[in-house]
Write an enzyme that holds these catalytic residues in place. Sequence first.
Site, short mmCIF file in Angstrom:
data_model
loop_
_atom_site.label_atom_id
_atom_site.label_comp_id
_atom_site.label_asym_id
_atom_site.label_seq_id
_atom_site.Cartn_x
_atom_site.Cartn_y
_atom_site.Cartn_z
CD GLU A 1 19.67 41.19 -30.35
OE1 GLU A 1 19.94 40.13 -29.77
OE2 GLU A 1 19.04 41.23 -31.44
CG HIS B 1 16.26 39.10 -31.05
ND1 HIS B 1 16.94 39.58 -32.15
CD2 HIS B 1 15.23 38.37 -31.53
CE1 HIS B 1 16.34 39.15 -33.25
NE2 HIS B 1 15.29 38.41 -32.89
CB CYS C 1 16.96 35.52 -34.37
SG CYS C 1 15.20 35.23 -34.57
N1 GLN Z 1 13.57 35.12 -40.36
C1 GLN Z 1 13.65 34.29 -39.21
C2 GLN Z 1 12.28 33.98 -38.63
O1 GLN Z 1 11.33 34.64 -38.92
C3 GLN Z 1 14.56 34.89 -38.16
C4 GLN Z 1 14.04 36.17 -37.59
C5 GLN Z 1 15.08 37.00 -36.89
O2 GLN Z 1 16.28 36.79 -37.08
N2 GLN Z 1 14.66 37.96 -36.11
O3 GLN Z 1 12.15 33.07 -37.86
#
Ligand code: GLN
Length: 542
Positions: free
Chosen positions: A513, A511, A385
Amino acid sequence: MKNSPKYIFVTGGVSSSLGKGIISASLGKLLKSKGLVVTIQKFDPYINVDPGTLNPYEHGECYVTSDGAETDLDLGHYERFLGIKTSRNNNTTTGQIYQTVINQERKGDFLGKTVQVIPHITNEIKSRIKSLENEKKYDVIITELGGTVGDIESYPFIEAVRQFRWEIGEQNSLVIHLTLLPYLSAAAEIKTKPTQHSVKKLMESGLNADIIVCRTEHRLTSDLRKKIALFCNVDVKSVIESIDAKTIYDVPLLMLEEKLDKVVLKKLKIKSKTKADLSSWKKFVYNLKNPKNEVSIGLIGKYVELQDSYKSILESFIHAGSVNSVKVNVNPIHSESINKTNVKSLMSNLDGVLVAPGFGDRGIEGKIISIEYARVNDIPFLGICLGMQMAVIEYARNVIGLKNANSTEMDYHTKHPVISLMEDQVNVEKKGGTMRLGSWKCEISKGTLTHDIYKKNVIKERHRHRYELNFNYIESLTKSGMVLCGKNPETDLVEIIELPNHSWFIGVQFHPEYQSTVDKPHPLFKSFIKAATNKKRTYGRK
Ligand code: GLN
């Protein structure tokens, strides 16, 4: 009550952090291994509607379900242990309960009546307890009550459970009370008094514990078990020892030894459908404890002091380590502490680098420096992310030469917004539950490392973000060698990037995970750990 599920309520006494989530997940695993259809839900007594707006320092990781709910991290344990999918119905907070009741009141549903904790709040809690019944034909529904018995905010939940048990008939439910038996080294004795008090406290609120699970650092003698049984009003077999374990993955096996599953089935008068088969679990634990190799992985984030902040990532490493028979030593590195001068000393003995998800600009320059180091020195890299977004920024700055390229999350006026706000987020002002959340499809390009890893053309992964790779930079990134190998089929949003002239460099907008389980370790983590192991074997550490 034929065909209705049986209910198990798990309460906690004496102290917080005793591991109700792990006990619930372990019991669920044992019952599932006997052929029963089981799910677990968690009730959290705080007033936030969900943990999505909470800082990880406050509440640990926010776990995202496939239907896009931002939930308590215990749901991650339920999914990892049982290999089931949970949904927004599996996590309820006081905030949600009150919000629903207040909305009903505003609509006029209770016109003329005073709205009160009893019956209105307790009724809403009871309807949430039952809400999972509509999803599937469950044999057993386990409900974990967050907090500690005696806390003011837990009372409505305990009262609702009392009423619920009375309504469905006591034989259709039971209460497991998880408690702490402190060991006083000066007296060389395990003390039962706090447990007696907390069971009494539970009784005062109208709930009797049917089974007492005792967290302890030392084995329980049979005399001690008898004493607890006598003072807590249960039979001796219902006093279950939960001794401190080396790994949480030992707990189902320890509960099996203590016959927790048998006691539960007997009390609920359920026949198991098959004999418990825990062979694959045992193999998993064996591999975990008998690694043939070890690797050192840098986990770069800004909440690394608190273990729970990256819970699912750490568990995914454990799953991937076990299948590879490799011990994964996670080396947490605070992103704010990394600079150009110290990066080599911090990272030169790492076999792999994971740059963690996150929000806001604190520590991002450190993340970018660490990604550059991993890219240039051919260290296996996984960016999740925000970690993926930083990898794109690093590439734009250092390979394409776009000075000060950034995400508009960090620098709204950047000249090169290689990461920018998703179009459908532009007018979003409210904070809770408004990100791009939950499972979305992603198409993977053939002939890429990622395709090789997933061995699938289309995957589904869970998301939690507002920003994305800016379409205007696709051409320059691609021309300079970055492969954008995964995209959402409906919106074309870039989901995966990789670098072909690197041994293993992948960034994902989603994600992975959240989907790694004991039975199905996540393919990306598996392959990442394998690459780190190969790297160590081939080059040794510098
Ligand atoms: N802050 C980033 C976004 O909003 C990444 C979010 C995250 O890592 N879950 O896109």
